[in-house]
Scaffold this motif. Structure first.
Motif, PDB file in Angstrom:
ATOM      1  N   ASN A  67      71.487  84.657 -12.951  1.00  0.00           N
ATOM      2  CA  ASN A  67      70.351  84.626 -11.863  1.00  0.00           C
ATOM      3  C   ASN A  67      71.013  84.727 -10.310  1.00  0.00           C
ATOM      4  OD1 ASN A  67      71.300  81.985 -12.258  1.00  0.00           O
ATOM      5  ND2 ASN A  67      69.613  81.035 -11.351  1.00  0.00           N
ATOM      6  N   LEU A  68      72.304  84.573 -10.227  1.00  0.00           N
ATOM      7  CA  LEU A  68      72.850  84.613  -8.676  1.00  0.00           C
ATOM      8  C   LEU A  68      73.258  86.142  -8.386  1.00  0.00           C
ATOM      9  CD1 LEU A  68      75.417  81.568  -9.045  1.00  0.00           C
ATOM     10  CD2 LEU A  68      72.795  81.474  -7.948  1.00  0.00           C
ATOM     11  N   LYS A  69      72.896  86.577  -7.373  1.00  0.00           N
ATOM     12  CA  LYS A  69      73.133  87.728  -6.795  1.00  0.00           C
ATOM     13  C   LYS A  69      73.790  87.576  -5.633  1.00  0.00           C
ATOM     14  CE  LYS A  69      71.416  90.173 -10.440  1.00  0.00           C
ATOM     15  NZ  LYS A  69      72.089  89.494 -11.264  1.00  0.00           N
ATOM     16  N   LEU A  70      74.808  88.197  -5.134  1.00  0.00           N
ATOM     17  CA  LEU A  70      75.328  88.043  -3.784  1.00  0.00           C
ATOM     18  C   LEU A  70      74.517  88.948  -2.817  1.00  0.00           C
ATOM     19  CD1 LEU A  70      79.419  88.212  -4.472  1.00  0.00           C
ATOM     20  CD2 LEU A  70      77.863  86.234  -4.150  1.00  0.00           C
ATOM     21  N   LYS A  71      74.614  88.734  -1.590  1.00  0.00           N
ATOM     22  CA  LYS A  71      73.959  89.461  -0.466  1.00  0.00           C
ATOM     23  C   LYS A  71      75.131  89.889   0.127  1.00  0.00           C
ATOM     24  CE  LYS A  71      70.144  87.597  -1.326  1.00  0.00           C
ATOM     25  NZ  LYS A  71      69.115  88.442  -2.228  1.00  0.00           N
ATOM     26  N   ARG A  72      75.001  91.265   0.652  1.00  0.00           N
ATOM     27  CA  ARG A  72      76.037  91.887   1.332  1.00  0.00           C
ATOM     28  C   ARG A  72      75.939  91.441   2.827  1.00  0.00           C
ATOM     29  NH1 ARG A  72      78.264  96.698  -0.230  1.00  0.00           N
ATOM     30  NH2 ARG A  72      78.153  97.424   1.806  1.00  0.00           N
ATOM     31  N   MET A  73      77.005  90.887   3.053  1.00  0.00           N
ATOM     32  CA  MET A  73      77.297  90.241   4.489  1.00  0.00           C
ATOM     33  C   MET A  73      78.688  90.338   4.608  1.00  0.00           C
ATOM     34  SD  MET A  73      76.649  86.230   3.624  1.00  0.00           S
ATOM     35  CE  MET A  73      76.670  85.646   5.270  1.00  0.00           C
ATOM     36  N   LYS A  74      79.148  90.123   5.912  1.00  0.00           N
ATOM     37  CA  LYS A  74      80.574  89.923   6.577  1.00  0.00           C
ATOM     38  C   LYS A  74      80.649  88.567   7.131  1.00  0.00           C
ATOM     39  CE  LYS A  74      83.804  92.361   9.355  1.00  0.00           C
ATOM     40  NZ  LYS A  74      84.027  93.736   9.863  1.00  0.00           N
ATOM     41  N   CYS A  75      81.758  88.112   6.717  1.00  0.00           N
ATOM     42  CA  CYS A  75      82.101  86.828   7.225  1.00  0.00           C
ATOM     43  C   CYS A  75      82.742  86.888   8.464  1.00  0.00           C
ATOM     44  CB  CYS A  75      83.364  86.114   6.204  1.00  0.00           C
ATOM     45  SG  CYS A  75      83.694  84.495   6.855  1.00  0.00           S
ATOM     46  N   HIS A  76      82.103  86.449   9.470  1.00  0.00           N
ATOM     47  CA  HIS A  76      82.255  86.677  10.861  1.00  0.00           C
ATOM     48  C   HIS A  76      83.611  85.602  11.185  1.00  0.00           C
ATOM     49  CE1 HIS A  76      79.385  89.411  11.766  1.00  0.00           C
ATOM     50  NE2 HIS A  76      78.702  88.886  11.254  1.00  0.00           N
ATOM     51  N   ALA A  77      83.433  84.421  10.567  1.00  0.00           N
ATOM     52  CA  ALA A  77      84.643  83.550  10.848  1.00  0.00           C
ATOM     53  C   ALA A  77      85.951  83.991  10.281  1.00  0.00           C
ATOM     54  CB  ALA A  77      84.186  82.014   9.926  1.00  0.00           C
ATOM     55  N   MET A  78      86.122  84.513   8.996  1.00  0.00           N
ATOM     56  CA  MET A  78      87.286  85.194   8.665  1.00  0.00           C
ATOM     57  C   MET A  78      87.639  86.244   9.776  1.00  0.00           C
ATOM     58  SD  MET A  78      89.827  84.856   6.573  1.00  0.00           S
ATOM     59  CE  MET A  78      89.330  83.598   5.333  1.00  0.00           C
ATOM     60  N   GLU A  79      86.732  86.974   9.994  1.00  0.00           N
ATOM     61  CA  GLU A  79      87.189  88.310  10.788  1.00  0.00           C
ATOM     62  C   GLU A  79      87.521  87.501  12.082  1.00  0.00           C
ATOM     63  OE1 GLU A  79      84.772  92.145  12.436  1.00  0.00           O
ATOM     64  OE2 GLU A  79      83.652  90.155  12.393  1.00  0.00           O
ATOM     65  N   GLY A  80      87.251  86.362  12.554  1.00  0.00           N
ATOM     66  CA  GLY A  80      87.947  85.855  13.866  1.00  0.00           C
ATOM     67  C   GLY A  80      89.107  85.258  13.494  1.00  0.00           C
ATOM     68  N   LEU A  81      89.384  84.725  12.136  1.00  0.00           N
ATOM     69  CA  LEU A  81      90.777  84.250  12.030  1.00  0.00           C
ATOM     70  C   LEU A  81      91.796  85.225  11.786  1.00  0.00           C
ATOM     71  CD1 LEU A  81      89.320  81.334   9.687  1.00  0.00           C
ATOM     72  CD2 LEU A  81      90.378  80.902  11.907  1.00  0.00           C
ATOM     73  N   VAL A  82      91.187  86.383  11.215  1.00  0.00           N
ATOM     74  CA  VAL A  82      92.083  87.366  11.117  1.00  0.00           C
ATOM     75  C   VAL A  82      92.755  88.300  12.511  1.00  0.00           C
ATOM     76  CG1 VAL A  82      92.430  89.832  10.081  1.00  0.00           C
ATOM     77  CG2 VAL A  82      91.629  87.955   8.688  1.00  0.00           C
ATOM     78  N   ASP A  83      91.541  88.356  13.190  1.00  0.00           N
ATOM     79  CA  ASP A  83      91.928  88.791  14.759  1.00  0.00           C
ATOM     80  C   ASP A  83      92.819  87.989  15.521  1.00  0.00           C
ATOM     81  OD1 ASP A  83      89.969  90.861  14.214  1.00  0.00           O
ATOM     82  OD2 ASP A  83      88.582  89.981  15.633  1.00  0.00           O
ATOM     83  N   GLU A  84      92.532  86.457  15.204  1.00  0.00           N
ATOM     84  CA  GLU A  84      93.661  85.660  16.068  1.00  0.00           C
ATOM     85  C   GLU A  84      95.095  85.745  15.228  1.00  0.00           C
ATOM     86  OE1 GLU A  84      93.452  80.842  16.219  1.00  0.00           O
ATOM     87  OE2 GLU A  84      91.417  81.661  16.448  1.00  0.00           O
ATOM     88  N   ALA A  85      95.130  86.060  14.082  1.00  0.00           N
ATOM     89  CA  ALA A  85      96.513  86.181  13.624  1.00  0.00           C
ATOM     90  C   ALA A  85      97.068  87.446  14.119  1.00  0.00           C
ATOM     91  CB  ALA A  85      96.471  86.313  11.900  1.00  0.00           C
TER      92      ALA A  85
END
Length: 165
Positions: A67-85
């Motif tokens: 009964n669980l279905k993921l929503k299409r979304m982007k994790c902005h927190a990880m995007e920021g952490l990757v940008d920082e790296a």
């Protein structure tokens, strides 16, 4: 996504961490290439493989809890952490100082993941998703182990070597 129930919050969190793991899987290959200490290179490669397993574990969770279905979304927190790296890579020369900075960046990622998986475990438990809780708890432990390994690598050699460079 409109969040009106605890179940909605769980799905949102799960969708977010799924996106985060996929972004991280791509970023870890670059971190491994940019690190110079063999032990750190190996830790990044090992975590890249582990991250693939964590993505697969979320897929297993979705199969188990139909009964669980993921929503299409982007994790902005990880995007920021990757940008920082990436900023760290651009602003340092290859060597111990960069390695120390890469560890710091990677530990920020680990702490984000630990917080996310900890919350998801609690929500899964409260919502009665037993299989999901088990799978998420396994990933949570892997994230804690990776964080501890990065601390060990930093404190056993890299930070002291970077201090004298």
């Amino acid at each position: 996504m409109q969040i009106t129930t605890l179940n909605d919050l769980f799905i949102h969190g799960l969708s977010d961490i799924y996106s985060a793991e996929k972004q991280l899987a791509r970023a870890l290959a670059k971190l491994a290439r940019e690190a110079s200490t063999p032990e750190l290179v190996q830790a990044f490669k090992q975590h890249m493989e582990e991250t693939q397993g964590q993505i697969e574990r979320i897929d297993q969770l979705l199969e188990a809890e139909s009964n669980l279905k993921l929503k299409r979304m982007k994790c902005h927190a990880m995007e920021g952490l990757v940008d920082e790296a990436n900023e760290v890579i651009e602003s340092t020369e290859k060597g111990s100082v960069r390695d120390a900075a890469l560890i710091a960046a990677a530990q920020k990622v680990e702490h984000y993941e630990i917080a996310s998986y900890g919350t998801l475990c609690t929500l899964a438990d409260q919502l009665g998703y037993k299989k999901a809780k088990t799978l998420l708890a396994q990933t949570l432990e892997e994230e804690k182990t990776t964080d501890n390994l990065l601390t060990k690598i930093a404190t056993s050699k890299i930070n002291s070597k970077a201090e004298v460079e």
